[in-house]
Design an enzyme around this catalytic site. Structure first.
Site, PDB file in Angstrom:
ATOM      1  N   GLY A 231       1.181  -1.000   0.075  1.00 46.27           N
ATOM      2  CA  GLY A 231      -0.031  -0.019  -0.071  1.00 46.27           C
ATOM      3  C   GLY A 231       0.894   1.329  -0.096  1.00 46.27           C
ATOM      4  O   GLY A 231       1.935   1.182  -0.491  1.00 46.27           O
TER       5      GLY A 231
ATOM      6  N   CYS B 283       2.873   5.811  -2.604  1.00 46.05           N
ATOM      7  CA  CYS B 283       3.695   5.736  -3.916  1.00 46.05           C
ATOM      8  C   CYS B 283       3.896   4.601  -4.663  1.00 46.05           C
ATOM      9  O   CYS B 283       3.730   4.734  -5.865  1.00 46.05           O
ATOM     10  CB  CYS B 283       5.146   5.971  -3.471  1.00 46.05           C
ATOM     11  SG  CYS B 283       5.069   7.661  -2.776  1.00 46.05           S
TER      12      CYS B 283
ATOM     13  N   LYS C 170       0.469   4.633  -7.114  1.00 46.84           N
ATOM     14  CA  LYS C 170       0.613   5.655  -8.186  1.00 46.84           C
ATOM     15  C   LYS C 170       1.696   5.620  -9.003  1.00 46.84           C
ATOM     16  O   LYS C 170       1.475   6.022 -10.454  1.00 46.84           O
ATOM     17  CB  LYS C 170       0.201   6.919  -7.379  1.00 46.84           C
ATOM     18  CG  LYS C 170       1.282   7.362  -6.566  1.00 46.84           C
ATOM     19  CD  LYS C 170       1.754   8.788  -6.753  1.00 46.84           C
ATOM     20  CE  LYS C 170       2.644   9.065  -5.669  1.00 46.84           C
ATOM     21  NZ  LYS C 170       3.750   9.996  -6.704  1.00 46.84           N
TER      22      LYS C 170
ATOM     23  N   LYS D  32       1.845   0.246   6.774  1.00 44.73           N
ATOM     24  CA  LYS D  32       2.909  -0.445   7.349  1.00 44.73           C
ATOM     25  C   LYS D  32       3.401   0.017   8.549  1.00 44.73           C
ATOM     26  O   LYS D  32       2.891   1.151   9.088  1.00 44.73           O
ATOM     27  CB  LYS D  32       4.407   0.020   6.388  1.00 44.73           C
ATOM     28  CG  LYS D  32       4.748   1.253   6.080  1.00 44.73           C
ATOM     29  CD  LYS D  32       6.056   1.410   5.289  1.00 44.73           C
ATOM     30  CE  LYS D  32       7.213   1.450   5.819  1.00 44.73           C
ATOM     31  NZ  LYS D  32       8.341   1.843   4.927  1.00 44.73           N
TER      32      LYS D  32
ATOM     33  N   ARG E  90      -2.547   6.097   3.500  1.00 43.95           N
ATOM     34  CA  ARG E  90      -3.028   5.963   2.115  1.00 43.95           C
ATOM     35  C   ARG E  90      -2.635   4.938   1.401  1.00 43.95           C
ATOM     36  O   ARG E  90      -1.690   4.236   1.664  1.00 43.95           O
ATOM     37  CB  ARG E  90      -2.041   7.130   1.487  1.00 43.95           C
ATOM     38  CG  ARG E  90      -2.376   8.549   1.782  1.00 43.95           C
ATOM     39  CD  ARG E  90      -1.402   9.543   1.428  1.00 43.95           C
ATOM     40  NE  ARG E  90       0.035   9.706   1.799  1.00 43.95           N
ATOM     41  CZ  ARG E  90       1.049  10.535   1.519  1.00 43.95           C
ATOM     42  NH1 ARG E  90       1.037  11.425   0.919  1.00 43.95           N
ATOM     43  NH2 ARG E  90       2.031  10.556   2.300  1.00 43.95           N
TER      44      ARG E  90
HETATM   45  P1  NAD Z   1       2.396  15.110   0.230  1.00 45.50           P
HETATM   46  O1  NAD Z   1       1.154  15.427  -0.590  1.00 45.50           O
HETATM   47  O2  NAD Z   1       2.027  14.655   1.671  1.00 45.50           O
HETATM   48  O3  NAD Z   1       2.890  16.673   0.637  1.00 45.50           O
HETATM   49  C1  NAD Z   1       3.025  17.765  -0.420  1.00 45.50           C
HETATM   50  C2  NAD Z   1       3.106  19.091   0.505  1.00 45.50           C
HETATM   51  O4  NAD Z   1       3.336  20.143  -0.397  1.00 45.50           O
HETATM   52  C3  NAD Z   1       1.808  19.097   1.323  1.00 45.50           C
HETATM   53  O5  NAD Z   1       1.865  19.686   2.531  1.00 45.50           O
HETATM   54  C4  NAD Z   1       1.201  20.643   0.499  1.00 45.50           C
HETATM   55  O6  NAD Z   1       0.254  21.690   1.117  1.00 45.50           O
HETATM   56  C5  NAD Z   1       2.382  21.178  -0.078  1.00 45.50           C
HETATM   57  N1  NAD Z   1       2.337  21.827  -1.225  1.00 45.50           N
HETATM   58  C6  NAD Z   1       1.795  21.969  -2.622  1.00 45.50           C
HETATM   59  N2  NAD Z   1       1.803  22.756  -3.451  1.00 45.50           N
HETATM   60  C7  NAD Z   1       2.760  23.841  -2.814  1.00 45.50           C
HETATM   61  C8  NAD Z   1       3.152  25.098  -3.027  1.00 45.50           C
HETATM   62  N3  NAD Z   1       3.023  25.604  -4.191  1.00 45.50           N
HETATM   63  N4  NAD Z   1       3.767  25.773  -2.310  1.00 45.50           N
HETATM   64  C9  NAD Z   1       4.004  25.324  -0.901  1.00 45.50           C
HETATM   65  N5  NAD Z   1       3.496  23.933  -0.499  1.00 45.50           N
HETATM   66  C10 NAD Z   1       2.882  23.228  -1.359  1.00 45.50           C
HETATM   67  O7  NAD Z   1       3.555  14.390  -0.494  1.00 45.50           O
HETATM   68  P2  NAD Z   1       4.698  13.367   0.141  1.00 45.50           P
HETATM   69  O8  NAD Z   1       4.183  12.238   0.600  1.00 45.50           O
HETATM   70  O9  NAD Z   1       5.687  14.366   0.906  1.00 45.50           O
HETATM   71  O10 NAD Z   1       5.379  13.277  -1.242  1.00 45.50           O
HETATM   72  C11 NAD Z   1       5.992  14.268  -2.102  1.00 45.50           C
HETATM   73  C12 NAD Z   1       6.611  13.764  -3.289  1.00 45.50           C
HETATM   74  O11 NAD Z   1       7.675  13.091  -3.070  1.00 45.50           O
HETATM   75  C13 NAD Z   1       5.570  12.856  -4.144  1.00 45.50           C
HETATM   76  O12 NAD Z   1       6.079  13.332  -5.494  1.00 45.50           O
HETATM   77  C14 NAD Z   1       5.816  11.686  -3.812  1.00 45.50           C
HETATM   78  O13 NAD Z   1       5.687  10.653  -4.985  1.00 45.50           O
HETATM   79  C15 NAD Z   1       7.639  11.694  -3.569  1.00 45.50           C
HETATM   80  N6  NAD Z   1       7.991  10.948  -2.537  1.00 45.50           N
HETATM   81  C16 NAD Z   1       7.302  10.341  -1.441  1.00 45.50           C
HETATM   82  C17 NAD Z   1       7.738   9.605  -0.492  1.00 45.50           C
HETATM   83  C18 NAD Z   1       7.074   9.064   0.868  1.00 45.50           C
HETATM   84  O14 NAD Z   1       7.608   8.164   1.444  1.00 45.50           O
HETATM   85  N7  NAD Z   1       6.057   9.669   0.926  1.00 45.50           N
HETATM   86  C19 NAD Z   1       9.320   9.030  -0.650  1.00 45.50           C
HETATM   87  C20 NAD Z   1       9.891   9.407  -1.898  1.00 45.50           C
HETATM   88  C21 NAD Z   1       9.249  10.269  -2.740  1.00 45.50           C
HETATM   89  C1  UGA Z   2       8.708   2.981  -0.909  1.00 51.18           C
HETATM   90  C2  UGA Z   2      10.225   2.770  -1.226  1.00 51.18           C
HETATM   91  O1  UGA Z   2      10.544   1.723  -0.413  1.00 51.18           O
HETATM   92  C3  UGA Z   2      10.918   4.032  -1.276  1.00 51.18           C
HETATM   93  O2  UGA Z   2      12.357   3.861  -1.350  1.00 51.18           O
HETATM   94  C4  UGA Z   2      10.314   5.101  -1.852  1.00 51.18           C
HETATM   95  O3  UGA Z   2      11.046   6.495  -1.747  1.00 51.18           O
HETATM   96  C5  UGA Z   2       9.003   5.479  -1.491  1.00 51.18           C
HETATM   97  O4  UGA Z   2       8.297   4.120  -1.721  1.00 51.18           O
HETATM   98  C6  UGA Z   2       8.501   6.428  -2.422  1.00 51.18           C
HETATM   99  O5  UGA Z   2       8.792   6.593  -3.627  1.00 51.18           O
HETATM  100  O6  UGA Z   2       7.482   6.979  -1.653  1.00 51.18           O
HETATM  101  P1  UGA Z   2       7.357   3.144   1.476  1.00 51.18           P
HETATM  102  O7  UGA Z   2       6.155   3.344   0.552  1.00 51.18           O
HETATM  103  O8  UGA Z   2       7.550   4.249   2.645  1.00 51.18           O
HETATM  104  O9  UGA Z   2       8.689   3.339   0.264  1.00 51.18           O
HETATM  105  O10 UGA Z   2       7.521   1.981   2.068  1.00 51.18           O
HETATM  106  P2  UGA Z   2       8.121   0.319   1.796  1.00 51.18           P
HETATM  107  O11 UGA Z   2       8.699   0.118   3.063  1.00 51.18           O
HETATM  108  O12 UGA Z   2       8.698   0.263   0.502  1.00 51.18           O
HETATM  109  O13 UGA Z   2       6.612  -0.398   1.814  1.00 51.18           O
HETATM  110  C7  UGA Z   2       5.603  -0.241   0.723  1.00 51.18           C
HETATM  111  C8  UGA Z   2       4.516  -1.235   0.855  1.00 51.18           C
HETATM  112  O14 UGA Z   2       4.955  -2.375   0.662  1.00 51.18           O
HETATM  113  C9  UGA Z   2       3.952  -1.319   2.217  1.00 51.18           C
HETATM  114  O15 UGA Z   2       2.917  -1.708   2.319  1.00 51.18           O
HETATM  115  C10 UGA Z   2       4.989  -2.701   2.770  1.00 51.18           C
HETATM  116  O16 UGA Z   2       4.023  -3.171   3.758  1.00 51.18           O
HETATM  117  C11 UGA Z   2       4.723  -3.334   1.628  1.00 51.18           C
HETATM  118  N1  UGA Z   2       6.083  -4.431   1.482  1.00 51.18           N
HETATM  119  C12 UGA Z   2       7.166  -4.085   1.520  1.00 51.18           C
HETATM  120  C13 UGA Z   2       5.635  -5.861   1.538  1.00 51.18           C
HETATM  121  O17 UGA Z   2       4.392  -6.195   1.382  1.00 51.18           O
HETATM  122  N2  UGA Z   2       6.435  -6.729   1.417  1.00 51.18           N
HETATM  123  C14 UGA Z   2       8.107  -6.239   1.323  1.00 51.18           C
HETATM  124  O18 UGA Z   2       8.980  -7.284   1.167  1.00 51.18           O
HETATM  125  C15 UGA Z   2       8.127  -4.763   1.447  1.00 51.18           C
END
Ligand code: NAD
Ligand code: UGA
Length: 434
Positions: free
Chosen positions: A259, A262, A265, A322, A329
């Protein structure tokens, strides 16, 4: 050096705090007023181990400031790092509206040079669209667009940001490469390698990595289904596979599927990218298909075991997607709870961190009870479902569990409990492929 971060979501906040802790002077822009006010006071709007403490430290040190105006970011520094959301759009394509609007605003206020860095996950070649937009918005300044993707995992975000396997820097100008190499100087001094590429390659590295990790999980889940039909044990199978150094043990844990914000999507966006250039990513469609089927298969196991679910109380341990996060989400728990409510079962829910966010979507009603602790959820329960492998569930007192529940069914969606021990205690244990 001075650096601006746009968006204080999960990634933006972690990046801001870590870069401030590394000695940079960080200005973080957040447009959501409630989030901004909380952050200014040092309140962390998400649960991430250690983040609140590090935030307090950098706020006190004065190296991190939160503001609402993006104008300040454009003038604070030569580098503005985009950490805004890139959610799934209606046709699976990444919705880049936050990326484009933040970029256009930055361009409006830029002085003579601005490097805009994509840390948000974006489809390959997005930098070209941003660059065109920047040039169209402001003709006097010089712009670069680079890609510096983020690989952190929720729940381990600080550790991942501060000790990454690699830092990917993709840029098409030497000036941008030099600025970003400077930004990460304290990291590279510790021996963390930089992967220097073009912007397009860096964009692709991020999406390709996430998709490959998701593929590994679905592969294990596909095998889990076969294990159930052949009396093999998926954990033994993946343990044996993972010891081959060419395969490796990580991301081979079978269960209810992935789930989070990331993997689902990013897969959808990548499939759409392929379609747009005439490539059919059938393999990735199958990754999503297997993932969704795990949830359905888990639910089917409950239906096969328990008749008349509408009269039953189902205890659920774990709502977050997790452990070590309160993020729900795309959490499997959302799907399972909605399905159980649809057949009129009563659910008793418990999660150490995610209950407040879950409550906003699944309201407390006579059919939905939010428990005070894991054992409270078990009162009169006909079954216990483990949907997130929090360590407090792994080390629960199952003798006590047995005395509280009114039936003995345990459905372990994460294969995280000691099956043989539970069977010897008289539980009816159901896992995924074991
Ligand atoms: P999120 O939606 O939780 O946070 C985005 C933030 O940006 C929000 O607080 C929003 O209000 C703010 N924002 C949007 N437009 C803005 C603007 N114009 N000015 C100021 N603030 C603004 O997203 P997230 O989970 O932090 O992920 C961000 C990006 O990083 C995504 O592309 C995601 O795919 C990537 N990513 C996420 C993770 C993760 O673990 N969540 C890990 C690696 C990469
Ligand atoms: C994942 C990637 O691991 C990060 O490297 C990346 O930056 C991030 O997505 C992103 O782009 O947002 P995250 O989603 O935080 O990180 O968590 P993970 O630990 O990767 O787990 C993702 C999902 O896979 C969880 O639901 C977890 O329970 C599941 N999972 C993970 C499994 O079912 N089996 C596994 O062996 C590992």
């Amino acid at each position: 050096m001075n650096v601006s971060i746009i968006g204080a979501g999960y990634v933006g906040l972690v990046a801001a705090v870590c870069l401030a802790d590394a000695g940079h002077n960080v200005l973080c822009v957040e447009k959501n007023p409630a989030r901004l006010n909380a952050l200014k006071k040092g309140d962390v709007p998400i649960y991430e181990p250690g983040l609140e403490q590090l935030l307090a430290h950098v706020l006190q040190q004065g190296t991190l400031q939160f503001v609402s105006q993006i104008k300040l970011a454009a003038t604070h520094s030569q580098i503005a790092i985009l950490c805004v959301g890139t959610p799934e759009g209606p046709d699976g394509q990444a919705d880049l509206s936050q990326v484009f609007s933040a970029s256009a605003e930055l361009a409006k206020y830029a002085k003579d040079y601005l490097l805009i860095v994509e840390k948000s996950t974006v489809p390959v070649e997005t930098h070209k669209k941003i660059l065109a937009l920047l040039k169209e918005t402001q003709k006097k300044s010089l712009f670069d667009v680079a890609s510096n993707p983020e690989f952190l995992r929720e729940g381990k975000a600080l550790e991942d940001f501060q000790h990454p396997d690699r830092i990917v820097i993709g840029a098409d100008s030497e000036r941008a490469h030099v600025l970003l190499a400077d930004l990460y100087r304290s990291y590279t001094k510790k021996g963390i390698p930089i992967v220097k590429t073009s912007t397009a390659s860096a964009e692709l590295i991020k999406q390709a990595s996430n998709n490959f990790l998701a593929l590994k999980i679905s592969y294990a889940n596909m095998l889990a289904e076969l294990c159930e039909k052949t009396h093999a044990d998926i954990d033994d199978v993946t343990r044996g596979m993972g010891m081959d150094q060419r395969i490796g043990p990580s991301f081979l844990k079978a269960g209810i599927g992935f789930g989070g914000s990331c993997f689902p999507k990013d897969l959808a966006a990548f499939i759409r990218t392929g379609e747009l250039v005439g490539i059919h990513f059938g393999m990735l469609r199958e990754v999503l298909f297997v993932n969704n089927r795990q949830r359905e298969r888990f639910l089917a196991k409950i239906h096969q075991t328990i008749n008349h679910l509408h009269e039953k109380n189902i205890a659920i341990w774990g709502l977050a997607f997790k452990p070590e996060t309160d993020d729900i989400r795309e959490a499997p728990a959302l799907y399972i709870v909605k399905e159980l409510l649809g057949v009129q079962a009563k659910v008793h829910l418990y999660d150490p961190k995610a209950m407040p966010v879950f409550k906003k979507i699944i309201k407390e009603t006579p059919q939905v009870y939010y428990a005070n602790d894991p054992y409270d959820a078990l009162e009169n329960a006909d079954a216990l479902l483990i949907l997130t492998e929090w360590s407090e569930f792994l080390y629960a007192d199952f003798e006590k569990v047995k005395t509280i529940m009114r039936a003995n069914h345990i459905f372990d969606a994460r294969n995280c409990l000691a099956k043989d021990r539970l069977l010897s205690m008289g539980f009816h244990y159901v896992g995924m492929g074991r």
